[in-house]
Design a protein around this motif. Structure first.
Motif, PDB file in Angstrom:
ATOM      1  N   LEU A 118       7.288   2.550   6.117  1.00  0.00           N
ATOM      2  CA  LEU A 118       6.636   1.289   6.479  1.00  0.00           C
ATOM      3  C   LEU A 118       7.441   0.076   6.026  1.00  0.00           C
ATOM      4  N   SER A 119       8.681   0.289   5.639  1.00  0.00           N
ATOM      5  CA  SER A 119       9.535  -0.820   5.195  1.00  0.00           C
ATOM      6  C   SER A 119      10.519  -1.213   6.298  1.00  0.00           C
ATOM      7  N   HIS A 120      11.173  -2.326   6.050  1.00  0.00           N
ATOM      8  CA  HIS A 120      12.282  -2.768   6.914  1.00  0.00           C
ATOM      9  C   HIS A 120      13.294  -3.473   6.025  1.00  0.00           C
ATOM     10  N   THR A 156       8.901  -4.336   1.870  1.00  0.00           N
ATOM     11  CA  THR A 156       7.568  -4.011   2.354  1.00  0.00           C
ATOM     12  C   THR A 156       6.735  -5.282   2.401  1.00  0.00           C
ATOM     13  N   HIS A 179       3.350  -7.173   5.067  1.00  0.00           N
ATOM     14  CA  HIS A 179       2.571  -7.166   6.309  1.00  0.00           C
ATOM     15  C   HIS A 179       3.220  -8.047   7.373  1.00  0.00           C
ATOM     16  N   ARG A 206       7.921  -5.960  10.590  1.00  0.00           N
ATOM     17  CA  ARG A 206       7.648  -4.799  11.424  1.00  0.00           C
ATOM     18  C   ARG A 206       8.329  -3.593  10.786  1.00  0.00           C
ATOM     19  N   PRO A 207       7.552  -2.563  10.427  1.00  0.00           N
ATOM     20  CA  PRO A 207       8.147  -1.406   9.743  1.00  0.00           C
ATOM     21  C   PRO A 207       9.030  -0.600  10.680  1.00  0.00           C
ATOM     22  N   ASP A 208       9.943   0.173  10.090  1.00  0.00           N
ATOM     23  CA  ASP A 208      10.830   1.011  10.898  1.00  0.00           C
ATOM     24  C   ASP A 208      10.067   2.143  11.583  1.00  0.00           C
ATOM     25  N   PRO A 267       6.236   2.384  12.471  1.00  0.00           N
ATOM     26  CA  PRO A 267       4.854   1.879  12.440  1.00  0.00           C
ATOM     27  C   PRO A 267       3.848   3.026  12.363  1.00  0.00           C
ATOM     28  N   THR A 269      16.395   4.536   6.598  1.00  0.00           N
ATOM     29  CA  THR A 269      14.986   4.885   6.418  1.00  0.00           C
ATOM     30  C   THR A 269      14.748   6.349   6.735  1.00  0.00           C
TER      31      THR A 269
END
Length: 490
Positions: free
Chosen positions: A84-86, A90, A92, A95-97, A99, A233
């Protein structure tokens, strides 16, 4: 730090189990070892060395099984944070790598617990029915399959990736759940009660290193050369999930090296069924399963709200390195509490008192937390200190005692089954806390959650006091003339 290392290394080197014989009055561990090597009595020497070899493998299997339990529970947290990071951040707003679908948010945590409950019930019974060796082979094979499937088969769209991980985590959960009763039964097999408690406690300690290892591995992976956000990731979360297969593979290797002579106590046909029908055992289960249930309700409720408290202290946007470092620090605090509980308080007051006092103290601390949060909701440092004190208290007392109580409560011929039933009740408590407290928080706020946890711990302490009789860690109970209550002797 040296005594923490001594606890782990001595158990891994099988010195701790031998040293317990000193307390039983059998003399020096070293002299016993030399006697076994030099004895002219071949039959005595053969019997002693055979027991020594079994204790060696038994200690190794039990310790690494507990390491595998907590590693595979904890690795999901950091692996999910990675997905869920980029760019190793981390938030909100990013946009996570990978989702996370809504169904994964709702069920990913629960599916591991459901699998664990199934594994605890089935594998605990199989440990008594078939023997510990075949049951350990089956349960650790499931861990290997689930961990490798999560790491190596999770490709495709975001939904497909999370779906494969969910299925793999369910299979892994069954294996990890099975390791709970089997590792306890393995550590306490064919030894006097005082030694069974010591060896089971030493094996349980390895859940601490297992819990911190995913975060240390995550920190190491973040220092590797970068190839691009998505590739990094993918490598990171797959490694974190896949490494969970390694300790299970070690257990499989060690178990395969054992002679097939570690079957539980010889029984006549149908004896297990008769033992399982004993009303005394089921009354005992009220104490062991009930207190473990209430402990896990409170413990996992605390775990769920830890990120909320940490984000209020350190900010909503964090790097993955910050997440891993702080989680590792809390794990170290938990390991310290577990070590103190095992080395200091358990020998002093016993498992039942450790459980009762720990839950009662936790109830007071939850109440204090509720008052502090209500009066000073923005005092982040004070709230963080309360969180650390809560975690330390839960680890030093009931976390240790709830795992050990089924060992002292039940005879060896049904120990694996009833330890599995007790542990399954605990995971039902974990699911209860995970599902109930977010609803309470949404409607009534964090103080209400903490007040509810204070009540839960108070009920657990009362049940522990009333439904469980203390067992003398230094001796056996067969000589007692008193009537047993809930399966325990005076």
């Amino acid at each position: 730090f040296s005594w923490l290392v001594d606890l782990g290394v001595h158990d891994a080197c099988f010195v701790g189990a031998a040293a317990m014989s000193v307390r039983a009055g059998s003399g020096s561990a070293c002299s016993n070892w030399l006697e076994d090597q030099k004895s002219d009595d071949s039959s005595s020497s053969s019997e002693s060395s055979g027991c020594s070899r079994w204790c060696n493998w038994g200690s190794l299997v039990a310790g690494i099984s507990n390491f595998a339990i907590q590693y595979n529970y904890a690795c999901a947290s950091i692996a999910t944070a990675v997905m869920l990071s980029h760019d190793d951040l981390t938030s909100h707003r990013l946009r996570p790598d990978y989702p996370e679908p809504n169904w994964a948010k709702e069920f990913l945590l629960s599916v591991v617990f459901i699998g664990s409950v199934v594994g605890m019930l089935i594998m605990g019974y199989l440990g008594d029915l078939l023997g510990l060796r075949p049951a350990l082979i089956v349960t650790n094979s499931m861990i290997v399959l689930g961990a490798l499937a999560s790491a190596l088969l999770s490709w495709g769209s975001d939904g497909e990736v999370w779906g494969v991980i969910m299925v793999g985590r369910f299979v892994l959960g069954m294996g990890v759940g099975g390791n709970y009763p089997l590792s306890a039964a393995k550590a306490s097999h064919a030894v006097p009660m005082h030694e069974a408690i010591a060896k089971t406690g030493a094996a349980f300690f390895w859940q601490g290193p297992g819990g911190i290892s995913p975060y240390l591995l995550g920190l190491l992976l973040m220092d590797l050369p970068k190839f691009g956000d998505a590739i990094d990731t993918s490598v990171q979360f797959r490694t974190l999930l896949g490494v969970g297969a390694i300790p299970a593979l070690v257990v499989l290797l060690a178990t395969s090296q054992e002679k097939d002579d570690t079957h539980p106590i010889e029984r006549r046909e149908g004896q297990l069924a008769v033992a399982l029908q004993s009303p005394a055992h089921w009354r005992t289960l009220i104490g062991t399963a009930g207190t473990w249930f209430f402990f896990d309700v409170a413990y996992y409720g605390t775990v769920i709200f830890s990120p909320t408290i940490l984000s209020s202290v350190f900010g909503a946007q964090e790097s993955l390195r910050d997440v891993a470092t702080r989680a590792a620090a809390l794990c170290c605090l938990g390991m310290l509490g577990t070590a103190l509980g095992l080395l200091v308080f358990l020998p002093m007051i016993g498992a039942k008192a450790l459980n009762t006092v720990g839950l009662a103290l936790a109830s007071l601390l939850f109440g204090l937390f509720a008052v502090v949060y209500h009066l000073h909701p923005h005092q982040s440092s004070l709230l963080f200190s309360c969180l650390c004190l809560l975690i330390f208290t839960l680890q030093i007392g009931p976390n240790v005692a709830t795992f050990l109580l089924p060992v002292v409560a039940f005879p060896e011929e049904v120990r694996s089954t009833f330890h599995g039933l007790s542990a399954a009740a605990a995971k039902l408590g974990a699911m209860t806390g995970a599902l109930l407290f977010p609803i309470v928080n949404e409607r009534y706020g964090v103080p209400a959650v903490m007040a509810a946890q204070a009540v839960v711990c108070a009920v657990g302490a009362l049940l522990s006091h009333c439904a469980v009789r203390e067992v003398d860690i230094a001796g056996e109970n067969e000589d007692s003339d008193d009537e047993p209550l809930f399966g325990f002797q005076h």
